[in-house]
Design a protein around this motif. Structure first.
Motif, mmCIF file in Angstrom:
data_model
loop_
_atom_site.group_PDB
_atom_site.id
_atom_site.type_symbol
_atom_site.label_atom_id
_atom_site.label_comp_id
_atom_site.label_asym_id
_atom_site.label_seq_id
_atom_site.Cartn_x
_atom_site.Cartn_y
_atom_site.Cartn_z
ATOM 1 N N VAL A 20 -23.199 29.743 4.239
ATOM 2 C CA VAL A 20 -22.790 30.365 2.808
ATOM 3 C C VAL A 20 -24.264 31.085 2.662
ATOM 4 O O VAL A 20 -25.194 30.319 2.733
ATOM 5 C CB VAL A 20 -22.680 29.285 1.819
ATOM 6 C CG1 VAL A 20 -22.355 29.821 0.455
ATOM 7 C CG2 VAL A 20 -21.361 28.728 2.071
ATOM 8 N N VAL A 70 -19.620 32.934 -9.745
ATOM 9 C CA VAL A 70 -19.767 33.792 -8.490
ATOM 10 C C VAL A 70 -18.809 34.729 -8.422
ATOM 11 O O VAL A 70 -19.083 35.981 -8.141
ATOM 12 C CB VAL A 70 -19.887 32.774 -7.273
ATOM 13 C CG1 VAL A 70 -19.982 33.694 -5.937
ATOM 14 C CG2 VAL A 70 -21.097 32.076 -7.079
ATOM 15 N N GLU A 87 -26.526 36.136 -2.685
ATOM 16 C CA GLU A 87 -26.104 36.107 -4.168
ATOM 17 C C GLU A 87 -24.452 35.761 -4.329
ATOM 18 O O GLU A 87 -24.248 34.933 -5.466
ATOM 19 C CB GLU A 87 -26.442 37.353 -4.873
ATOM 20 C CG GLU A 87 -26.304 37.340 -6.074
ATOM 21 C CD GLU A 87 -26.621 38.692 -6.929
ATOM 22 O OE1 GLU A 87 -26.399 38.980 -8.146
ATOM 23 O OE2 GLU A 87 -27.157 39.522 -6.182
ATOM 24 N N TYR A 88 -23.722 36.275 -3.640
ATOM 25 C CA TYR A 88 -22.245 36.262 -3.985
ATOM 26 C C TYR A 88 -21.467 35.160 -2.926
ATOM 27 O O TYR A 88 -20.430 34.773 -3.075
ATOM 28 C CB TYR A 88 -21.477 37.506 -3.675
ATOM 29 C CG TYR A 88 -22.274 38.589 -4.770
ATOM 30 C CD1 TYR A 88 -21.982 38.467 -5.945
ATOM 31 C CD2 TYR A 88 -22.956 39.705 -4.030
ATOM 32 C CE1 TYR A 88 -22.611 39.431 -6.886
ATOM 33 C CE2 TYR A 88 -23.286 40.560 -4.780
ATOM 34 C CZ TYR A 88 -23.535 40.428 -6.368
ATOM 35 O OH TYR A 88 -24.041 41.326 -6.951
ATOM 36 N N LYS A 89 -22.549 34.535 -2.458
ATOM 37 C CA LYS A 89 -22.028 33.266 -1.460
ATOM 38 C C LYS A 89 -20.966 33.532 -0.327
ATOM 39 O O LYS A 89 -19.960 33.128 -0.366
ATOM 40 C CB LYS A 89 -21.482 32.059 -2.561
ATOM 41 C CG LYS A 89 -22.264 31.945 -3.437
ATOM 42 C CD LYS A 89 -23.826 31.092 -3.220
ATOM 43 C CE LYS A 89 -24.308 30.774 -4.129
ATOM 44 N NZ LYS A 89 -25.858 30.943 -3.927
ATOM 45 N N GLN A 90 -21.342 34.701 0.358
ATOM 46 C CA GLN A 90 -20.527 34.940 1.544
ATOM 47 C C GLN A 90 -20.495 33.924 2.549
ATOM 48 O O GLN A 90 -21.632 33.418 2.864
ATOM 49 C CB GLN A 90 -21.102 36.385 2.162
ATOM 50 C CG GLN A 90 -20.162 37.008 3.000
ATOM 51 C CD GLN A 90 -20.683 38.268 3.545
ATOM 52 O OE1 GLN A 90 -21.726 38.736 2.985
ATOM 53 N NE2 GLN A 90 -20.038 38.937 4.170
ATOM 54 N N LEU A 91 -19.063 33.856 3.023
ATOM 55 C CA LEU A 91 -19.144 32.898 4.100
ATOM 56 C C LEU A 91 -19.215 33.534 5.508
ATOM 57 O O LEU A 91 -18.529 34.620 5.659
ATOM 58 C CB LEU A 91 -17.676 32.010 3.840
ATOM 59 C CG LEU A 91 -17.274 31.225 2.644
ATOM 60 C CD1 LEU A 91 -15.848 30.732 2.826
ATOM 61 C CD2 LEU A 91 -18.312 30.104 2.371
ATOM 62 N N ALA A 120 -18.446 26.452 -3.090
ATOM 63 C CA ALA A 120 -19.415 27.712 -3.291
ATOM 64 C C ALA A 120 -18.868 28.841 -4.167
ATOM 65 O O ALA A 120 -19.578 29.393 -5.003
ATOM 66 C CB ALA A 120 -19.841 28.420 -2.051
ATOM 67 N N TRP A 121 -17.745 29.180 -4.344
ATOM 68 C CA TRP A 121 -17.182 30.174 -5.017
ATOM 69 C C TRP A 121 -16.596 29.939 -6.500
ATOM 70 O O TRP A 121 -15.783 29.737 -6.660
ATOM 71 C CB TRP A 121 -15.933 31.083 -4.502
ATOM 72 C CG TRP A 121 -16.243 31.495 -3.049
ATOM 73 C CD1 TRP A 121 -17.725 31.903 -2.672
ATOM 74 C CD2 TRP A 121 -15.562 32.175 -1.956
ATOM 75 N NE1 TRP A 121 -17.589 32.638 -1.438
ATOM 76 C CE2 TRP A 121 -16.316 32.930 -0.998
ATOM 77 C CE3 TRP A 121 -14.230 32.102 -1.883
ATOM 78 C CZ2 TRP A 121 -15.669 33.462 0.048
ATOM 79 C CZ3 TRP A 121 -13.636 32.794 -0.772
ATOM 80 C CH2 TRP A 121 -14.436 33.622 0.142
#
Length: 86
Positions: free
Chosen positions: A14, A70, A17-21, A65-66
C-alpha cells in the motif's frame, strides 16, 4: 511426469497519498514438484476500482487502507483534472 501450475500472491503493498495497492503474483510451473519456470505479474488498484472479485486477503487490505477519507480525497483529485477540449 506430472506438470502443475501454482499461482501465489507474493507481495501486497500500500503506497502513496491515495493508498494505491500494488500486487505481485508469481506463477510457477512444476514438473514432478521441481520448478521449471517462473513468471511475475504485477498489477495495481486505486480506491475507485471494484476489487470484490479479487483474493480475500487483497480485499481485506484494501478495506483497511481505503477509508472513506481516502476515497473522498481520490475522487476530489479526479474531479480536479481538467476535461480536455477539442
Amino acid at each position: 511426469m506430472a506438470i502443475t501450475k501454482q499461482t501465489t500472491i507474493e507481495e501486497i503493498q500500500v503506497a502513496g497519498e491515495y493508498k494505491q495497492l500494488f500486487i505481485l503474483e508469481v506463477t510457477k510451473i512444476l514438473e514432478d514438484g521441481v520448478e521449471i519456470s517462473r513468471s511475475n505479474h504485477r498489477t495495481s488498484y486505486l480506491p475507485n476500482e471494484d476489487i470484490s472479485s479479487l483474493d480475500p486477503q487483497i480485499v481485506a487490505i484494501a478495506d483497511a487502507a481505503w477509508t472513506q477519507e481516502v476515497k473522498d480525497a481520490w475522487q476530489a483529485h479526479l474531479d480536479s483534472i481538467p476535461t480536455p477540449t477539442e
